[in-house]
Design a protein around this motif. Sequence first.
Motif, short mmCIF file in Angstrom:
data_model
loop_
_atom_site.label_atom_id
_atom_site.label_comp_id
_atom_site.label_asym_id
_atom_site.label_seq_id
_atom_site.Cartn_x
_atom_site.Cartn_y
_atom_site.Cartn_z
N TYR A 72 21.16 2.79 -15.26
CA TYR A 72 20.63 4.15 -15.40
C TYR A 72 21.68 5.07 -16.04
O TYR A 72 21.36 5.84 -16.96
N ASP A 73 22.91 4.99 -15.54
CA ASP A 73 23.97 5.84 -16.09
C ASP A 73 24.30 5.46 -17.54
O ASP A 73 24.51 6.32 -18.40
N ASP B 262 19.91 0.28 -6.31
CA ASP B 262 21.07 -0.52 -5.96
C ASP B 262 22.15 -0.33 -7.03
O ASP B 262 22.00 0.45 -7.98
N THR B 263 23.25 -1.03 -6.89
CA THR B 263 24.40 -0.85 -7.80
C THR B 263 24.04 -1.17 -9.23
O THR B 263 24.38 -0.42 -10.17
N ASP B 264 23.34 -2.28 -9.47
CA ASP B 264 22.96 -2.68 -10.84
C ASP B 264 22.02 -1.66 -11.46
O ASP B 264 22.16 -1.32 -12.65
N GLU B 265 21.07 -1.18 -10.68
CA GLU B 265 20.13 -0.20 -11.20
C GLU B 265 20.83 1.11 -11.56
O GLU B 265 20.56 1.71 -12.61
N ARG B 266 21.74 1.55 -10.70
CA ARG B 266 22.47 2.79 -10.97
C ARG B 266 23.36 2.66 -12.20
O ARG B 266 23.45 3.57 -13.02
N ARG B 267 24.01 1.50 -12.35
CA ARG B 267 24.87 1.28 -13.53
C ARG B 267 24.05 1.34 -14.81
O ARG B 267 24.45 1.99 -15.78
N GLN C 213 14.41 -5.81 -15.42
CA GLN C 213 15.10 -5.78 -14.12
C GLN C 213 14.10 -5.47 -13.00
O GLN C 213 14.08 -6.15 -11.96
#
Length: 402
Positions: free
Chosen positions: A125-126, A118-123, A179
Motif C-alpha cells: 500500500y505504501d 498485515d505487514t505485506d499489505e501495508r508495505r 494478493q
Amino acid sequence: MGTATRGLTEQSGKAHEFRQVNVAAFVGLAVILLATVALAGLQLRGVYQGLEEVVNHHNLKTAIATEMQVAGLVRTESLYRMLLLDDPFERDAMLMRHYTGGYRVGAARQRLLDFPMDTDERRLYDEQGELIERVVAAQEQVVELMAYERMDEARVLTLEEAMPLQAAVHGTFEAMRQQQAAKTETAMQLAGEAYTRTLWLLIIAGVVALVGSLIIAVLAYRRTRHIALHDPLTGLLTRAGFIDAVQREIEQRRRSGGAFAVLVIDLDHFKPINDRYGHAEGDAVLQCVAGRLRLSMRKGDIVARLGGDEFAVVVRDVREPADCRVVADKIARIFAGPIVVGPREHRLDASIGRARYPEDALTVDELVAVADQVMYEHKHRRREAHGEAGVTDPQTTTGPAG
C-alpha cells in the motif's frame, strides 16, 4: 381374599408409576441433550459467521483493488487520448475523465484503510502510494504542457516518464488484487477446515453426551428398579418383583410347556413379637426367616417378601402335584427350630398355601388367589386342631443363645 391378593392391583399401579418416573428421567436427559446440541449449533453458527466475515473482508479488498486497477486504466487511457485530440473541447472532456479516474483511485485507497492490513499489505500500500504521487506529478506536467499547446514535449514526457510510472502503478494494482485473491482463497480454505473441524468436534461431543446420557439413564433405571423390586430389610424380592417373576415364568411355560408352583407363606404368632419386643426384634426375626427360606430353596427358585409377615416362593419345574406338598413340608420344617434374637428364642409356625400352573390357575392374580385361599384354609384347620380362636402370643423363652 388374603393380603397377598389385595395388594396386586396397588403394586401394579406402583410399577406403572415407577416406569413413568424413569421415562420422565430419560425425557429430562433427552431435553438436556437437545439443549446442549442447540447451544453447540449456535456456537457453530458463530464460528461460521466469524470465518465468513474474514472471507468477506478479503473479497471486499479484492474488489477494491480491481476497482483501483480499472480506474487507473481509465485515467491513463484518457491522458493518451488527450495527446491525440486536436479539439480543445474534446480534450477537456478527456481531462475530466482523467481526473474522475484519479478520484476513484484515491477513494478506493481510502476505503482500504477501513480494513486491517498485515505487514505485506501495508508495505504494498505504501509503495503504491509513493508511485501514485510520482505518476500524478508527471501527468500534471503533461496536462500543463498540453494546455500551452506544447504537444511534442507532452508526448515525450508521457513516453519517457509518465508511461513507465503508470505501468509501475498498474503493477501494484495487479499485485494487490492477486494478493487479496490469494488471501481470500486461503481464508476460504481455512474457514472450511475450521468449520468442518468444529462440526466434527460438536458431533463427537453430541455423541459422547448422548451415550453418556443413555448410560446414566440405564444405570439409574437398573439401580432404581433394583431398589423398587427388592425388600431393603431382607434383600428378597418385593411384591412387584414377585409379580414380574411369576409373569415371566408364565410366559416361559406358555412357550416351552411344563409346570411351576406358587407358595404363599403367612407367619403365625409374629404380630405379638412386634407388640411386645418392638419392631427392631420383629425385623430381626423376619431377616432370619428370609435367610432360612432362601437356604431351603433350590438354585433358580424365587423367594419374595410380599409385605409384613407374608412371604412367597416360586418353585420351578414342578412335575407332579405331590412335589408342591414336598416343598411345603420342607418350608414348614424350617420353623421347627427356634429363631434366636439376642437372649430370646422365638418359636413360630407358618400357614402355607400353594397353587400349580397350569392346573390350578393361568394368570398371576389367579395363582396368588388360589394359593392365598389354600393358605387361609390351612390356617383355619390348624387353629381348629389346636383349639385356637385367634392368634396367640408367641412362644418365647429367654436364655443364652446357642
